[in-house]
Enzyme design. Sequence first.
Site, PDB file in Angstrom:
ATOM      1  N   HIS A   9      42.829  41.732  41.510  1.00 43.29           N
ATOM      2  CA  HIS A   9      43.242  40.879  40.396  1.00 43.29           C
ATOM      3  C   HIS A   9      43.156  39.410  40.802  1.00 43.29           C
ATOM      4  O   HIS A   9      43.526  39.040  41.920  1.00 43.29           O
ATOM      5  CB  HIS A   9      44.680  41.196  39.988  1.00 43.29           C
ATOM      6  CG  HIS A   9      44.828  42.538  39.352  1.00 43.29           C
ATOM      7  ND1 HIS A   9      44.878  43.708  40.084  1.00 43.29           N
ATOM      8  CD2 HIS A   9      44.933  42.893  38.051  1.00 43.29           C
ATOM      9  CE1 HIS A   9      45.020  44.730  39.250  1.00 43.29           C
ATOM     10  NE2 HIS A   9      45.059  44.262  38.004  1.00 43.29           N
ATOM     11  N   GLY A  10      42.696  38.580  39.882  1.00 45.22           N
ATOM     12  CA  GLY A  10      42.630  37.145  40.117  1.00 45.22           C
ATOM     13  C   GLY A  10      41.678  36.813  41.262  1.00 45.22           C
ATOM     14  O   GLY A  10      40.620  37.422  41.411  1.00 45.22           O
TER      15      GLY A  10
END
Length: 135
Positions: A9-10
């Site tokens: 994520h990210g």
Amino acid sequence: MVNAIFCAHGQLAGAMLDSVRMVYGDVRVSAVAFAPEENVEDIAAKLEKLVSAHGNEEWLIAVDLQCGSPWNAAAGLAMKNPLLRVISGLSLPLALELVDNQETMSAEALCDHLTTIASQCCVVWRQPETIEEDF
């Protein structure tokens, strides 16, 4: 040789790769970020593009969370490709061990090794108890 991808994520995957490079320099690992506007199919397309570029070679995709979107995308690919493995719990100790052993272990052996490493990496420091002695 096991090819490797960090997927999270990210910007975690890219940051993890940067940290690994601080220790090992240039490595054979790619990073795939999962941006807020993307979905599982977007991640799967990115992963598939990397995997298909190297034909019939073993792959290990290290993701941050089991059952998160990166996991689901990678696991979906692994269901169709017996040379692809997926492991969750991406951390710096796991990433360093992966890179340190990707040339000498098979994907399956590397997954077993990383599972052991992961269980050894979570340690809690506690204040030692002081014992007063009577003199």
